[in-house]
Scaffold this motif. Sequence first.
Motif, PDB file in Angstrom:
ATOM      1  N   THR A  48       0.860  -1.190   0.000  1.00 22.82           N
ATOM      2  CA  THR A  48       0.000   0.000   0.000  1.00 22.82           C
ATOM      3  C   THR A  48       0.892   1.235   0.000  1.00 22.82           C
ATOM      4  N   LEU A  49       0.580   2.157  -0.902  1.00 23.62           N
ATOM      5  CA  LEU A  49       1.300   3.429  -0.963  1.00 23.62           C
ATOM      6  C   LEU A  49       0.428   4.494  -0.311  1.00 23.62           C
ATOM      7  N   TYR A  50       1.038   5.238   0.598  1.00 23.87           N
ATOM      8  CA  TYR A  50       0.339   6.333   1.271  1.00 23.87           C
ATOM      9  C   TYR A  50       1.051   7.648   0.960  1.00 23.87           C
ATOM     10  N   LEU A  51       0.282   8.708   0.866  1.00 18.37           N
ATOM     11  CA  LEU A  51       0.833  10.058   0.809  1.00 18.37           C
ATOM     12  C   LEU A  51       0.362  10.801   2.052  1.00 18.37           C
ATOM     13  N   SER A  52       1.193  11.759   2.517  1.00 18.20           N
ATOM     14  CA  SER A  52       0.774  12.581   3.651  1.00 18.20           C
ATOM     15  C   SER A  52       1.483  13.920   3.599  1.00 18.20           C
ATOM     16  N   LYS A  53       0.756  14.970   3.961  1.00 16.28           N
ATOM     17  CA  LYS A  53       1.362  16.281   4.186  1.00 16.28           C
ATOM     18  C   LYS A  53       1.274  16.545   5.680  1.00 16.28           C
ATOM     19  N   ILE A  54       2.421  16.669   6.304  1.00 17.74           N
ATOM     20  CA  ILE A  54       2.464  16.797   7.768  1.00 17.74           C
ATOM     21  C   ILE A  54       2.898  18.220   8.108  1.00 17.74           C
ATOM     22  N   ASP A  55       2.076  18.877   8.904  1.00 18.06           N
ATOM     23  CA  ASP A  55       2.415  20.244   9.316  1.00 18.06           C
ATOM     24  C   ASP A  55       3.618  20.223  10.254  1.00 18.06           C
ATOM     25  N   ALA A  56       4.395  21.277  10.230  1.00 19.14           N
ATOM     26  CA  ALA A  56       5.554  21.385  11.123  1.00 19.14           C
ATOM     27  C   ALA A  56       5.126  21.146  12.567  1.00 19.14           C
ATOM     28  N   GLY A  57       5.853  20.278  13.264  1.00 23.02           N
ATOM     29  CA  GLY A  57       5.561  19.992  14.661  1.00 23.02           C
ATOM     30  C   GLY A  57       4.545  18.878  14.876  1.00 23.02           C
ATOM     31  N   LYS A  58       3.836  18.493  13.819  1.00 27.56           N
ATOM     32  CA  LYS A  58       2.828  17.430  13.933  1.00 27.56           C
ATOM     33  C   LYS A  58       3.459  16.060  13.666  1.00 27.56           C
ATOM     34  N   GLU A  59       2.721  15.027  14.068  1.00 23.98           N
ATOM     35  CA  GLU A  59       3.207  13.655  13.876  1.00 23.98           C
ATOM     36  C   GLU A  59       2.136  12.818  13.177  1.00 23.98           C
ATOM     37  N   VAL A  60       2.586  11.825  12.437  1.00 20.92           N
ATOM     38  CA  VAL A  60       1.671  10.752  12.023  1.00 20.92           C
ATOM     39  C   VAL A  60       2.304   9.434  12.457  1.00 20.92           C
ATOM     40  N   HIS A  61       1.455   8.447  12.665  1.00 26.18           N
ATOM     41  CA  HIS A  61       1.909   7.161  13.188  1.00 26.18           C
ATOM     42  C   HIS A  61       1.514   6.052  12.227  1.00 26.18           C
ATOM     43  N   PHE A  62       2.390   5.060  12.146  1.00 27.04           N
ATOM     44  CA  PHE A  62       2.097   3.908  11.297  1.00 27.04           C
ATOM     45  C   PHE A  62       2.457   2.646  12.061  1.00 27.04           C
ATOM     46  N   GLU A  63       1.537   1.699  12.082  1.00 30.59           N
ATOM     47  CA  GLU A  63       1.818   0.418  12.732  1.00 30.59           C
ATOM     48  C   GLU A  63       2.023  -0.637  11.667  1.00 30.59           C
ATOM     49  N   GLN A  64       3.067  -1.429  11.853  1.00 32.84           N
ATOM     50  CA  GLN A  64       3.426  -2.391  10.838  1.00 32.84           C
ATOM     51  C   GLN A  64       3.320  -3.814  11.368  1.00 32.84           C
ATOM     52  N   GLY A  65       2.916  -4.723  10.492  1.00 32.54           N
ATOM     53  CA  GLY A  65       2.819  -6.127  10.869  1.00 32.54           C
ATOM     54  C   GLY A  65       4.202  -6.769  10.962  1.00 32.54           C
ATOM     55  N   GLN A  66       4.280  -7.849  11.699  1.00 33.01           N
ATOM     56  CA  GLN A  66       5.562  -8.515  11.903  1.00 33.01           C
ATOM     57  C   GLN A  66       6.146  -9.011  10.579  1.00 33.01           C
ATOM     58  N   GLY A  67       7.437  -8.787  10.433  1.00 32.30           N
ATOM     59  CA  GLY A  67       8.136  -9.296   9.253  1.00 32.30           C
ATOM     60  C   GLY A  67       7.990  -8.434   8.010  1.00 32.30           C
ATOM     61  N   ARG A  68       7.181  -7.387   8.077  1.00 29.36           N
ATOM     62  CA  ARG A  68       7.001  -6.545   6.897  1.00 29.36           C
ATOM     63  C   ARG A  68       8.000  -5.390   6.906  1.00 29.36           C
ATOM     64  N   LYS A  69       8.048  -4.683   5.798  1.00 27.05           N
ATOM     65  CA  LYS A  69       8.983  -3.568   5.629  1.00 27.05           C
ATOM     66  C   LYS A  69       8.207  -2.271   5.443  1.00 27.05           C
ATOM     67  N   ILE A  70       8.911  -1.162   5.701  1.00 24.86           N
ATOM     68  CA  ILE A  70       8.331   0.171   5.457  1.00 24.86           C
ATOM     69  C   ILE A  70       9.368   0.971   4.684  1.00 24.86           C
ATOM     70  N   TYR A  71       8.906   1.678   3.664  1.00 24.19           N
ATOM     71  CA  TYR A  71       9.779   2.575   2.902  1.00 24.19           C
ATOM     72  C   TYR A  71       9.214   3.987   3.037  1.00 24.19           C
ATOM     73  N   VAL A  72      10.080   4.928   3.391  1.00 24.75           N
ATOM     74  CA  VAL A  72       9.643   6.332   3.521  1.00 24.75           C
ATOM     75  C   VAL A  72      10.496   7.193   2.607  1.00 24.75           C
ATOM     76  N   PHE A  73       9.849   8.046   1.813  1.00 26.76           N
ATOM     77  CA  PHE A  73      10.545   8.970   0.918  1.00 26.76           C
ATOM     78  C   PHE A  73      10.008  10.364   1.210  1.00 26.76           C
ATOM     79  N   VAL A  74      10.914  11.281   1.539  1.00 26.40           N
ATOM     80  CA  VAL A  74      10.484  12.644   1.839  1.00 26.40           C
ATOM     81  C   VAL A  74      10.470  13.453   0.538  1.00 26.40           C
ATOM     82  N   ILE A  75       9.270  13.793   0.097  1.00 26.59           N
ATOM     83  CA  ILE A  75       9.125  14.561  -1.146  1.00 26.59           C
ATOM     84  C   ILE A  75       9.536  16.012  -0.891  1.00 26.59           C
TER      85      ILE A  75
END
Lengths: 237, 93
Positions: free
Chosen positions: A164-191
């Motif tokens: 699953t590909l997600y996009l997000s715009k995060i305001d300065a100082g704010k957070e978003v959270h992601f929970e991942q299943g065991q054994g899976r990977k996460i890729y993050v690219f800062v646009i």
Amino acid sequence: MIQLNPANNRFTAKGDWQESHFSFSFGPYYDEENIQFGPLRVLNDDIVQPGKGFGIHPHREAEIVSIVLKGQLKHEDNLGNVGFLEYGNVQRMTAGTGVLHSEVNPTLDEETHFLQLWILPNQKQLTPSYEDITFDPEKLRNELLPVVSNNPRENVAMIHQDVTLYLSKIDAGKEVHFEQGQGRKIYVFVIEGEVRLNDEVTLQRRDDARITDLHALTLQAKQDSFILLIDLPGGEA
Amino acid sequence: MIYVRHTVGSRLFCETTEYEIKPIENNWEISFKTDQKTANTLLKFRDELNIFYVEEDNQNQKTWFYSSEGQVSFLENESKCVIIADYKTVYPV
């Protein structure tokens, strides 16, 4: 584990009308240690000059996702699809047994900036297909908005892989959270912007992070930021 | 002329004017002379090869072949690479 790959480690290819930055081995850039991350095989950050583009060329055995960041991208293929994409659109093309397409900047005066990702499909010799979706940019704000998934929903493009590909715009100082299943990977690219991951690693504009063995990820924006997050299966690479 | 390229970004592995393309039932046998080093590369990427054929007197079209099962072999004694393609399409360029 969070592996940071700074933007300046990317390979750059420049031509008369195009500039590309490759996050993974692609074309003339080949590094045995940087072939793929799970089924994510290509992430190219492309700039195309007005009136120019990639003429008719073939693809096979890849799920190709294009995300326009600025300007317009015109797609035409031998399946009869014609698409005009701009910010707010995401395109998914299943190359499968083979597709011929072109992608050009149709404007006379504005550069096109887009990301193109290739994801290895979960089966070979799929029937080629094309889809583009529109997302509401307002829904990106401080939320992870799915735009491509193998679990089809309205305004989410269908992909033939457990990602699953997600996009997000995060305001300065704010957070978003992601929970991942065991054994899976996460890729993050800062646009755009600057993001700190789990108060451990800071990513600047166009940096990426390849994350394994991590259940909970917090992305804290140090400035207004735009990010791509991909939930990937574990296993190879 | 034939060109053998990688499917991921079209890296050129080899090009030659000395080749043979023979239809065999529903497939095409594409063969050409090459050296061991190039052959090793083609064997390594056997599942990710695109073969393009361009006629000298018609540069406005390409014929694209590939082998979906990665059928690539190297005949050492003849220094010849043989690819059995099961897909072919012609397109304008």
